[in-house]
Enzyme design. Structure first.
Site, PDB file in Angstrom:
ATOM      1  N   TRP A 102       0.540  -1.111   0.015  1.00 16.24           N
ATOM      2  CA  TRP A 102       0.070   0.036   0.105  1.00 16.24           C
ATOM      3  C   TRP A 102       0.761   1.104   0.019  1.00 16.24           C
ATOM      4  O   TRP A 102       0.765   2.082  -0.759  1.00 16.24           O
ATOM      5  CB  TRP A 102      -0.968  -0.240   1.270  1.00 16.24           C
ATOM      6  CG  TRP A 102      -1.986  -1.271   1.038  1.00 16.24           C
ATOM      7  CD1 TRP A 102      -2.121  -2.171   1.935  1.00 16.24           C
ATOM      8  CD2 TRP A 102      -3.021  -1.470   0.007  1.00 16.24           C
ATOM      9  NE1 TRP A 102      -3.082  -3.014   1.338  1.00 16.24           N
ATOM     10  CE2 TRP A 102      -3.654  -2.455   0.267  1.00 16.24           C
ATOM     11  CE3 TRP A 102      -3.387  -0.729  -1.388  1.00 16.24           C
ATOM     12  CZ2 TRP A 102      -4.503  -3.235  -0.469  1.00 16.24           C
ATOM     13  CZ3 TRP A 102      -4.079  -1.333  -2.206  1.00 16.24           C
ATOM     14  CH2 TRP A 102      -4.906  -2.498  -1.597  1.00 16.24           C
ATOM     15  N   ASP A 175      -2.061   6.899   6.097  1.00 12.44           N
ATOM     16  CA  ASP A 175      -3.055   5.630   5.745  1.00 12.44           C
ATOM     17  C   ASP A 175      -3.313   4.876   7.058  1.00 12.44           C
ATOM     18  O   ASP A 175      -2.488   4.125   7.379  1.00 12.44           O
ATOM     19  CB  ASP A 175      -2.295   4.878   4.694  1.00 12.44           C
ATOM     20  CG  ASP A 175      -3.366   3.876   4.257  1.00 12.44           C
ATOM     21  OD1 ASP A 175      -4.412   3.504   4.801  1.00 12.44           O
ATOM     22  OD2 ASP A 175      -2.969   3.226   3.338  1.00 12.44           O
ATOM     23  N   LYS A 199     -12.542  -2.450   6.293  1.00 12.57           N
ATOM     24  CA  LYS A 199     -11.489  -3.037   7.200  1.00 12.57           C
ATOM     25  C   LYS A 199     -12.232  -3.052   8.746  1.00 12.57           C
ATOM     26  O   LYS A 199     -12.398  -4.144   9.479  1.00 12.57           O
ATOM     27  CB  LYS A 199     -10.209  -2.811   7.350  1.00 12.57           C
ATOM     28  CG  LYS A 199      -9.467  -3.600   6.129  1.00 12.57           C
ATOM     29  CD  LYS A 199      -8.766  -2.732   5.005  1.00 12.57           C
ATOM     30  CE  LYS A 199      -8.442  -3.342   3.884  1.00 12.57           C
ATOM     31  NZ  LYS A 199      -7.867  -2.581   3.100  1.00 12.57           N
TER      32      LYS A 199
HETATM   33  C1  LIG Z   1      -7.037  -2.176   1.890  1.00 17.12           C
HETATM   34  C2  LIG Z   1      -6.007  -0.823   2.013  1.00 17.12           C
HETATM   35  C3  LIG Z   1      -5.768  -0.031   1.225  1.00 17.12           C
HETATM   36  C4  LIG Z   1      -6.694  -0.022  -0.288  1.00 17.12           C
HETATM   37  O1  LIG Z   1      -8.199   0.377   0.245  1.00 17.12           O
HETATM   38  P1  LIG Z   1      -9.259   0.850  -1.053  1.00 17.12           P
HETATM   39  O2  LIG Z   1     -10.329   1.331  -0.140  1.00 17.12           O
HETATM   40  O3  LIG Z   1      -9.445  -0.552  -1.540  1.00 17.12           O
HETATM   41  O4  LIG Z   1      -8.603   1.619  -1.946  1.00 17.12           O
HETATM   42  C5  LIG Z   1      -5.089   1.000   1.420  1.00 17.12           C
HETATM   43  N1  LIG Z   1      -4.198   0.942   2.202  1.00 17.12           N
HETATM   44  C6  LIG Z   1      -4.353   0.088   3.483  1.00 17.12           C
HETATM   45  C7  LIG Z   1      -3.576   0.043   4.410  1.00 17.12           C
HETATM   46  C8  LIG Z   1      -5.368  -1.109   3.223  1.00 17.12           C
HETATM   47  O5  LIG Z   1      -5.272  -1.800   4.102  1.00 17.12           O
END
Ligand SMILES: *Cc1c(COP(=O)(O)O)cnc(C)c1O
Length: 362
Positions: A102, A175, A199
């Protein structure tokens, strides 16, 4: 059919109480005579829903008044572009820490808009650790520095006391997709936090961003209206039609977390759940964790067996016994148990019993 224990990395398990409450309100919400899905986002009844969700999240995360909570779309992946577009108008230099897939995607996107300096990377050891971050590594004149707080695929995290907020003038952008509301962070350490909802917050389709308002008033000229944070700040997340049902559902999750005692309590439970599983892995002669001890995530726990045959056998038998989505990411192999807030302690206990039995028989 009975509900299974779902260890999916995302979209992932949601709290049963919340699902059942949404089910009760599904056809008719309150005395509105309609489903939340059928409501105008400009109606009074929906306005109360979105305002309450915002207020509850503000309370849960202790968000200071100079920050704005935004309910957006496009997933965390859209934030990979929104962050540089909104922060790199006058200063193109930005620092990124590379701790997994990511982070790499965020870096690739930022390179389109600015000068990305990768200050540290753990790619040399398949991202099984977090590099030690010290002030001398960072550019004290950067527009921002970016970190991934929980590495969903590799199972590492940067806890609150290791956030690299070294320079007052360099905001940290984080993030937080896979550990938002799972462990406590001091919001004052950050300029922008973002998270896809699927999540730990609710259903897919909603992205939460928490932005320090003074930072987001100067986007690059090319930034599309919908990708400007200030568009959504000014409109209280109602510039266009937001993901109304997903926001409502996340609001129910926020109420659930408040009832349970907030993030402090969530973190305690998450520490207990993850410790049980890590202790088992550390004492097992067959199973092995893949992450160095000091950087282990509370949320995503990758582990392996000695052979590919055993990995496959374990995943197959686990699935047959109601422990599903345990297959690891292809770049790590083996297994990964994602144990977000909604995974009950009992789910982890039962998984460990199952693993112990598997060890005995193999
Ligand atoms: C799942 C995830 C993403 C991607 O998320 P989307 O909503 O599918 O774009 C980005 N960063 C992390 C840390 C993730 O776990």
């Amino acid at each position: 059919m009975n509900r299974v224990y779902n260890f999916s990395a995302g979209p992932s398990m949601l709290p049963l109480e919340v699902l059942e409450r949404a089910q009760k309100e599904f056809v008719c919400y309150g005395d509105s005579g309609m489903s939340v899905m059928e409501m105008s986002h400009r109606s009074k009844v929906y306005d109360a829903i979105i305002k309450k969700a915002e207020a509850d999240l503000k309370q849960i995360m202790n968000v200071p008044d100079n920050y704005k909570i935004l309910f957006l779309q496009g997933g965390a992946s859209t934030q990979f572009a929104m962050v540089p577009m909104n922060l790199l108008k006058d200063n193109k230099d930005c620092d990124y820490v590379n701790t997994g897939q990511w982070s790499k995607k965020a870096i690739a996107e930022a390179k389109k808009y600015g000068n990305v300096n990768v200050v540290a990377s753990s790619e040399d050891k398949v991202f099984s650790y977090v590099p030690k971050l010290t002030p001398d590594m960072f550019n004290k004149n950067a527009a921002y520095c970016h970190v991934t707080l929980n590495n969903t695929i590799y199972g590492t995290h940067i806890p609150n006391d290791k956030v690299p907020n070294f320079f007052e003038n360099v905001p940290v952008v984080a993030d937080m997709s896979s550990n938002i509301l799972a462990e406590e962070y001091d919001i004052n350490k950050f300029g922008i936090i973002y998270a896809g909802a699927q999540k730990n917050l609710g259903p897919a389709g909603l992205t939460v961003a928490i932005v320090r308002e003074d930072l987001v008033n100067n986007p690059m000229d090319i930034t599309p209206t919908m990708l400007r944070y200030d568009t959504h700040v000014k409109a209280d997340s109602l510039y266009n039609t937001p993901p109304t049902y997903a926001i409502y559902f996340a609001g129910l999750v926020f109420e659930w977390i408040l009832e349970k005692g907030g993030i402090k309590e969530m973190q305690k439970i998450n520490e207990r759940k993850s410790k049980m599983l890590y202790d088992f892995l550390d004492n097992s002669k067959l199973f092995k964790g893949t992450v160095v001890k000091e950087d282990r995530s509370l949320m995503n726990i990758p582990f392996i067996l000695p052979t590919e045959e055993l990995n496959a056998k374990f995943i197959k038998e686990a699935t047959e016994n109601g422990f599903v989505n345990l297959k690891g990411h292809r770049t790590v192999g083996g297994m990964r148990a994602s144990i977000y807030n909604a995974m009950p302690v009992e789910g982890v206990e039962k998984l460990i019993d199952f693993m112990a039995n598997f060890e005995k028989n193999n």
